[in-house]
Scaffold this motif. Sequence first.
Motif, PDB file in Angstrom:
ATOM      1  N   ARG A  87     -25.518  64.331 -53.644  1.00 32.62           N
ATOM      2  CA  ARG A  87     -25.396  64.938 -52.407  1.00 32.62           C
ATOM      3  C   ARG A  87     -24.364  64.169 -51.566  1.00 32.62           C
ATOM      4  O   ARG A  87     -23.820  64.834 -50.627  1.00 32.62           O
ATOM      5  N   GLU A  88     -24.324  62.958 -51.665  1.00 33.07           N
ATOM      6  CA  GLU A  88     -23.367  62.089 -50.718  1.00 33.07           C
ATOM      7  C   GLU A  88     -21.946  62.768 -51.202  1.00 33.07           C
ATOM      8  O   GLU A  88     -21.117  62.967 -50.198  1.00 33.07           O
ATOM      9  N   LEU A  89     -21.572  62.853 -52.370  1.00 31.17           N
ATOM     10  CA  LEU A  89     -20.001  63.356 -52.935  1.00 31.17           C
ATOM     11  C   LEU A  89     -19.940  64.700 -52.339  1.00 31.17           C
ATOM     12  O   LEU A  89     -18.979  64.955 -51.737  1.00 31.17           O
ATOM     13  N   LEU A  90     -21.008  65.651 -52.376  1.00 28.27           N
ATOM     14  CA  LEU A  90     -20.579  66.954 -51.944  1.00 28.27           C
ATOM     15  C   LEU A  90     -20.927  66.903 -50.393  1.00 28.27           C
ATOM     16  O   LEU A  90     -20.011  67.708 -49.807  1.00 28.27           O
ATOM     17  N   GLU A  91     -21.408  66.176 -49.511  1.00 29.20           N
ATOM     18  CA  GLU A  91     -21.282  65.970 -48.285  1.00 29.20           C
ATOM     19  C   GLU A  91     -19.739  65.474 -48.058  1.00 29.20           C
ATOM     20  O   GLU A  91     -19.021  65.916 -46.911  1.00 29.20           O
ATOM     21  N   GLN A  92     -19.070  64.847 -48.669  1.00 27.41           N
ATOM     22  CA  GLN A  92     -17.865  64.435 -48.466  1.00 27.41           C
ATOM     23  C   GLN A  92     -16.983  65.560 -48.634  1.00 27.41           C
ATOM     24  O   GLN A  92     -15.791  65.686 -48.001  1.00 27.41           O
ATOM     25  N   TYR A  93     -17.189  66.317 -49.712  1.00 21.05           N
ATOM     26  CA  TYR A  93     -16.285  67.494 -49.858  1.00 21.05           C
ATOM     27  C   TYR A  93     -16.486  68.336 -48.806  1.00 21.05           C
ATOM     28  O   TYR A  93     -15.504  69.053 -48.175  1.00 21.05           O
ATOM     29  N   VAL A  94     -17.658  68.689 -48.245  1.00 19.11           N
ATOM     30  CA  VAL A  94     -17.687  69.531 -47.092  1.00 19.11           C
ATOM     31  C   VAL A  94     -17.145  69.192 -45.842  1.00 19.11           C
ATOM     32  O   VAL A  94     -16.405  69.767 -45.150  1.00 19.11           O
ATOM     33  N   ASN A  95     -17.123  67.655 -45.598  1.00 13.45           N
ATOM     34  CA  ASN A  95     -16.147  67.141 -44.667  1.00 13.45           C
ATOM     35  C   ASN A  95     -14.768  67.286 -44.710  1.00 13.45           C
ATOM     36  O   ASN A  95     -13.832  67.424 -43.599  1.00 13.45           O
ATOM     37  N   LEU A  96     -14.337  67.368 -46.029  1.00 11.82           N
ATOM     38  CA  LEU A  96     -12.785  67.645 -46.113  1.00 11.82           C
ATOM     39  C   LEU A  96     -12.395  69.181 -46.348  1.00 11.82           C
ATOM     40  O   LEU A  96     -10.959  69.267 -46.288  1.00 11.82           O
ATOM     41  N   ALA A  97     -13.306  69.966 -46.286  1.00 11.58           N
ATOM     42  CA  ALA A  97     -12.995  71.296 -46.675  1.00 11.58           C
ATOM     43  C   ALA A  97     -12.510  72.086 -45.267  1.00 11.58           C
ATOM     44  O   ALA A  97     -12.653  73.340 -45.350  1.00 11.58           O
TER      45      ALA A  97
END
Length: 166
Positions: A87-97
């Motif tokens: 979940r934390e990794l996917l949240e990082q992805y969301v922030n970068l996208a």
Amino acid sequence: MRTPVRGKLTAVAIALGVLIFVSVNIASNNSFRAIQLDLTQGKLFTLSEETARVLNEIDEPITIRLYFSKVMGEQSPAHATYFERVRELLEQYVNLADGKLRLQVSNPEPFSDDEDSAVAFGLSGLPVNQQGDLGYLGLAGTNSTDDQEVIPFLTPERETFLEYDL
């Protein structure tokens, strides 16, 4: 001997100290939220340049649905910890996208719409109790043209490959 004025001043000073402490914590939490420092030995929480490039090149909105059965986390702390990592990794992805990636997290309980959705995407469930209820830890990604990619089950044994798998 203490005077009543001195006691009141002490109480006011303590109250102001607590107020300043809480204010500094709130301000620093809001100010430094985007700053991250990865001190792990294998740089587990640092994204590769390739991942950042891929996220910047997303040309249409993508929705990622992360399914995790809380009952599975209660039965297996390793899965609960791994879910938090994913979940934390996917949240990082969301922030970068830059708004082109959306994350939905669901708890597919037995006989729920979320479980029906997980099954429809082809996620694999593991039995979590004597009644045969299934627990899920998987994800499905869809875009606006009905393309989809599915990881039927995310297993903690593949944590070192998580960024690659995603």
